[in-house]
Every structure is written in structure tokens, then in C-alpha cells.
Design an enzyme around this catalytic site. Structure first.
Site, PDB file in Angstrom:
ATOM      1  N   CYS A  16       0.832  -1.199   0.000  1.00 25.95           N
ATOM      2  CA  CYS A  16       0.000   0.000   0.000  1.00 25.95           C
ATOM      3  C   CYS A  16       0.866   1.248   0.000  1.00 25.95           C
ATOM      4  O   CYS A  16       2.071   1.172   0.224  1.00 25.95           O
ATOM      5  CB  CYS A  16      -0.893   0.036   1.250  1.00 25.95           C
ATOM      6  SG  CYS A  16      -1.971  -1.386   1.385  1.00 25.95           S
ATOM      7  N   GLY A  42      -0.443   0.418  -5.153  1.00 26.48           N
ATOM      8  CA  GLY A  42      -1.712  -0.263  -4.964  1.00 26.48           C
ATOM      9  C   GLY A  42      -2.770   0.329  -5.858  1.00 26.48           C
ATOM     10  O   GLY A  42      -2.951   1.547  -5.880  1.00 26.48           O
ATOM     11  N   ASN A 116       0.377   0.776   5.947  1.00 29.55           N
ATOM     12  CA  ASN A 116       1.179   0.072   4.934  1.00 29.55           C
ATOM     13  C   ASN A 116       2.003  -0.981   5.654  1.00 29.55           C
ATOM     14  O   ASN A 116       2.779  -0.640   6.549  1.00 29.55           O
ATOM     15  CB  ASN A 116       2.097   1.073   4.221  1.00 29.55           C
ATOM     16  CG  ASN A 116       3.055   0.419   3.237  1.00 29.55           C
ATOM     17  OD1 ASN A 116       4.080   0.998   2.902  1.00 29.55           O
ATOM     18  ND2 ASN A 116       2.753  -0.760   2.762  1.00 29.55           N
ATOM     19  N   GLY A 117       1.825  -2.252   5.282  1.00 22.68           N
ATOM     20  CA  GLY A 117       2.599  -3.320   5.917  1.00 22.68           C
ATOM     21  C   GLY A 117       1.724  -4.508   6.233  1.00 22.68           C
ATOM     22  O   GLY A 117       0.640  -4.673   5.661  1.00 22.68           O
ATOM     23  N   TYR A 257      12.306  -3.643  -6.731  1.00 19.54           N
ATOM     24  CA  TYR A 257      11.135  -3.607  -7.592  1.00 19.54           C
ATOM     25  C   TYR A 257      10.073  -2.579  -7.232  1.00 19.54           C
ATOM     26  O   TYR A 257       9.559  -1.874  -8.101  1.00 19.54           O
ATOM     27  CB  TYR A 257      10.493  -5.011  -7.599  1.00 19.54           C
ATOM     28  CG  TYR A 257       9.224  -5.097  -8.392  1.00 19.54           C
ATOM     29  CD1 TYR A 257       9.220  -4.857  -9.765  1.00 19.54           C
ATOM     30  CD2 TYR A 257       8.022  -5.416  -7.779  1.00 19.54           C
ATOM     31  CE1 TYR A 257       8.054  -4.931 -10.502  1.00 19.54           C
ATOM     32  CE2 TYR A 257       6.848  -5.494  -8.512  1.00 19.54           C
ATOM     33  CZ  TYR A 257       6.865  -5.250  -9.868  1.00 19.54           C
ATOM     34  OH  TYR A 257       5.713  -5.317 -10.580  1.00 19.54           O
TER      35      TYR A 257
END
Ligand code: SF4
Length: 478
Positions: A16, A42, A116-117, A257
Site C-alpha cells: 500500500c 496499490g 502500509n505493511g 522492484y
């Protein structure tokens, strides 16, 4: 000639992106632009919550930022604080109620949060609160923080948010908004990035610094692992909610990436690190060839690095359709399958009669690179040498990245030679683990568990524990 084959994308899926503002009139517009810049993190859903200190308004939905916020007037244009989120569902389903920010009414007011995570002890905490009668509104791991914050044991004590955060294990970068302030916190291992910037007299928070550049903000610093930053009308306040572990665990896959090349992540420019990966690959896996091409976009920087170090000219062998989203982020398999076939085209004029080095960032299942090698041969390439700018991905991630199971990961059960044979390349070379960490002076502070299988933090029943080796003790409850 391009294959008509339909296939599933062969990249891991993230995760995210979060963006927050305090003290800037027009917060909704700023967050909107910030989320645009973080869209690569996302594409499943997004949302924004804004406040003027008295009232709270939110808007969220499934789809891209441009779709969910097609009408920019959906939120008040002059309110001065808020938080936003772009989502990929690493846990919880793709349902609309899982789209963040979460907004809840607690006994002491409205709280909003964006995460986020991945919380590795979320199941345990959820069961505990459900046993005590709590009702959860979503199936996300993030919601457990809401319940801890609302728990009278925490609500009535000083440093309530810090104490609540200290109960969480795993990977988290959080933005939390109350009527008085916006807070930002990062887990003690610092798995995911989170930065602070300034706009005029106000502040912004962003998962990646690329979102700051595009909102007119100036990068100030990162939120430190284990730090809780609070911004209210008196300014910025910092405190630590947990002792730092011996080593941090920054996700090295952000470098390989996920992150945008123009971002500074963990203090390093992503493009520059990827160039170094390509240079290292050229030294570790040299080959006689006529051109170096990239699988765009995430292979671009490493391909350039490979080309410059090897002296083999760089060219554009693949052209990407930029009107197709990053296929890996679309959660439904059918969507990914349908769009991956549309994503790239081969340039026969570039590769015909050539010995081609093709640089990609990673191989997950092996199916996509297999098709691309076949396309290059169909287009007239006489040799295809595949170079991958990370080591073989052989283990799943429990810290917020959606890898397939070990059984589905091609490197989970096959040797490099077997993979080379499967993808049909003349040669295949992966970056070594040493090469992966070589750009960093603080190499022990990076997580590389998906390559090594050595997990920096216990994953608490998420998968087969027998293959996990904990390097550092769990953080104590504080
Ligand atoms: S396991 Fe891999 S993807 Fe997950 S946090 Fe560690 S380096 Fe990143």
C-alpha cells in the site's frame, strides 16, 4: 511476433501507499496528488479523509485514484489536514469496507488510520478482542490498532498511542488522524518506508519521496523505525514507542522492484541502487552479446547499469503500453491475466539477428519471463541471455508483500539450471545476495528473507514456522 497467451503476472504484489497532511489549506487536493504519485503501490482501492479540526469527511472506493476521485469537489477543498491511502489487499478481502483510511468513532472522538505493511500478530489480537465481545468492521489486519486504541486499558493511560503501537508485531507504517493532530509511526524494524516533508508552514508524510516532489513538498527526513511523530498546532513532536532491535529490517525488495526510481527510500535513491545492481550483475554474469534490453519499467535502471559496465549497447527491445496498469497490483487473477498480455510488445527491428541480454528485476513463477524469451526468439533474437537483478525468490514474505506460496515460487523447488531450462534462455544469471546488499554500508539492516529464508522477526503462525529462523527477539509489550 507477440504471443496470444494469457498468463498471470510474474511479480510479487505490494502492499500500500500512504500520504498525510497537517497545516496546509487544501489538504484534500494535496493528498489527491500524493496518492497519484503512489498509485504504483496499490491499484485496488483508495481513500482520503480530511478534517478542519471540528468535522471529518471521507471518500473512498475501489479502483484507481483517477476513478475514485473523478469529481475533485467530493471533499471540502480548504480543510487543512487529512490522510490518504492506496491499497493492495495483502490481508483481508478486496471488499469496499476494507478500503482505507479506516474511520471510527471512539468515545473520545473520530479516529482515522491508514496502514502500509502486515501485522504478524493481528490474528491473535483479533481473536482476543472478539472473545471479549468486540465487533470488527473489516477483515484487514490494520483494524486491530483501532481496537487497542479504544481499549480502556490504553485509552485511560498516558501515551496511549505509543503503548498501542508497542503491542503490534510485524511491518507497519501508520498514519493516524484525530481532531487535534496527524501522527505517523513506523515499526521498530523499519520494514516499510515513511518520510516527512514540509509545505509552507505545514507538514506532509509520504510512503515514498516521489510523492513529495509532485506535491511541492520538501523532504525533511524519514520517520525513524520505532518513532511516533505527532504534528499538532504546536508543531512537530517526536517520541520512541519501542526500543530499537539490534538490526533493522528494511525491505530490500523496495529497492529491487516496488519503489519508484525517483524516490529516496531508506536514504538511498532507488534508480542509483538499481544501476549498481546492474553493474554488479555484469561483473557476476558476463556474456558476449550485441545488445542489452530491459523488461520495462522496473528493469530499466539495472539494464542501464549492466550495459555501462559490460560495454554492450543498451536498446529498447520491449515497448510498454503505459495505459495498462502495473498488472501485479491488480488483486483479481483474471484482471492480471487479461492485462499482462497487453502490457509489452517486442520490437523485432531491434532484436532480429542479435544476441540479446534481457534484464528483469525478479522471477516469481517463471511463466511471464518464459513467454518473453519465446517472443524474443520469435522476433528473431539468435541468443537470449536473462539477467535478474536480485537472487532467486524462494520464500514467501510475511511483512506486507504478496508473494505466492513456496510451492508456487519457481526458485522454491528448482535450481537455477532447471529454471533456465524452463524459461528457455541460453543463459540465466541472478544477482548474488552479496551483490544485492553491496550498495549499502548498513547491509545487516536490510531484510532479505524472501531470498534467504532467514526471517528477521517471528511470523507468529503465518505459514510454516519450521523454515523460519528468528534473528532478533520479539519486542516486549510496553
Ligand atoms: S521478505 Fe522480502 S519482500 Fe518481504 S520484507 Fe523481507 S525483503 Fe521485503
Amino acid at each position: 511476433m507477440q504471443s496470444n497467451a494469457i498468463e498471470v503476472s510474474d511479480h510479487p504484489a505490494e502492499e500500500c501507499g500512504i500520504f498525510g497532511v497537517y497545516g496546509v489549506s487544501g489538504a484534500a487536493g494535496l493528498i489527491h496528488r500524493g496518492l497519484f504519485s503512489l498509485q504504483h503501490r496499490g491499484q485496488e482501492g483508495c481513500g482520503i479523509v480530511v478534517s478542519d479540526g471540528e468535522h471529518v469527511r471521507s471518500h473512498k472506493g475501489q479502483g484507481l485514484v483517477s476513478e475514485v476521485f473523478a469529481d475533485p469537489s467530493v471533499l471540502p477543498s480548504d480543510w487543512n489536514r487529512g490522510i490518504g491511502h492506496v491499497r493492495y489487499s495483502t490481508t483481508g478481502s478486496t471488499r469496499i469496507h476494507n478500503v482505507q483510511p479506516l474511520v471510527v468513532e471512539c468515545v473520545d472522538g473520530i479516529w482515522s488510520l491508514a496502514h502500509n505493511g502486515n501485522l504478524t500478530n493481528a490474528d491473535k489480537l483479533r481473536r482476543m478482542y472478539q472473545d471479549a465481545g468486540a465487533i470488527f468492521q473489516t477483515s484487514t489486519d490494520s483494524e486491530v490498532l483501532v481496537h487497542i486504541l479504544a481499549d480502556p486499558m490504553y485509552r485511560r493511560r498516558p501515551q496511549r498511542v505509543a503503548r498501542a503501537l508497542a503491542e503490534l508485531h510485524g511491518a507497519f507504517s501508520f498514519l493516524i488522524m484525530t481532531k487535534d493532530c496527524v501522527m505517523a509511526a513506523r515499526d521498530p524494524h523499519g520494514f516499510r518506508p515513511l518520510s516527512i516533508g514540509r509545505v509552507g508552514d505545514g507538514y506532509v508524510f509520504a510512503s515514498e519521496t516521489c510523492a513529495m516532489a509532485q506535491t511541492g513538498a520538501t523532504y525533511l527526513r524519514d520517520v525513524e523505525p520505532g518513532e511516533l511523530v505527532t504534528i499538532d498546532e504546536t508543531g512537530l513532536h517526536s517520541s520512541m514507542f519501542a526500543d530499537p532491535p539490534e538490526h533493522k529490517a528494511h525491505c530490500v525488495f523496495e529497492m529491487v522492484y516496488f519503489a519508484r526510481p525517483d524516490s529516496m527510500v531508506f536514504g538511498r535513491n532507488v534508480h542509483a541502487v538499481r544501476m549498481l545492481y546492474g553493474a554488479c550483475l555484469a561483473k557476476e554474469h558476463p556474456v558476449e552479446a550485441d545488445i542489452v534490453i530491459a523488461v520495462p519499467d522496473s528493469g530499466n535502471s539495472a539494464a542501464l547499469g549492466y550495459s555501462r559496465t559490460s560495454g554492450i549497447p543498451f536498446d529498447f527491445g520491449f515497448i510498454r503500453n503505459h495505459y495498462i496498469g502495473r498488472t501485479f497490483i491488480m488483486p483479481q487473477v483474471e484482471k492480471r491475466a487479461a492485462s499482462v498480455d497487453m502490457k509489452l510488445a517486442v520490437l523485432p527491428e531491434v532484436v532480429r539477428g542479435k544476441r540479446v541480454v534481457v534484464v528483469d528485476d525478479s522471477i516469481v513463477r517463471g511463466t511471464t519471463i518464459r513467454h518473453r524469451v519465446a517472443w524474443l526468439r520469435s522476433a528473431g533474437a539468435v541468443e537470449v541471455h536473462v539477467r535478474i537483478s536480485c537472487p532467486p525468490v524462494a520464500h514467501p514474505c510475511f511483512y506486507g508483500i504478496d508473494f505466492p506460496t513456496r510451492e508456487e515460487l519457481i526458485a522454491g523447488g528448482q535450481s537455477v539450471e532447471e529454471i533456465r531450462e524452463f524459461i528457455g534462455a541460453d543463459t540465466l544469471g541472478y544477482l548474488s545476495e552479496e551483490g544485492l546488499l553491496s550498495p549499502f554500508e548498513n547491509a545487516p539492516d536490510y531484510c532479505k528473507a524472501c531470498f534467504s529464508g532467514v526471517y528477521p522477526l517471528d511470523v507468529e503462525g503465518q505459514g510454516d514456522k519450521s523454515r523460519h529462523e528468528s534473528l532478533s527477539p520479539e519486542l516486549p509489550f510496553q
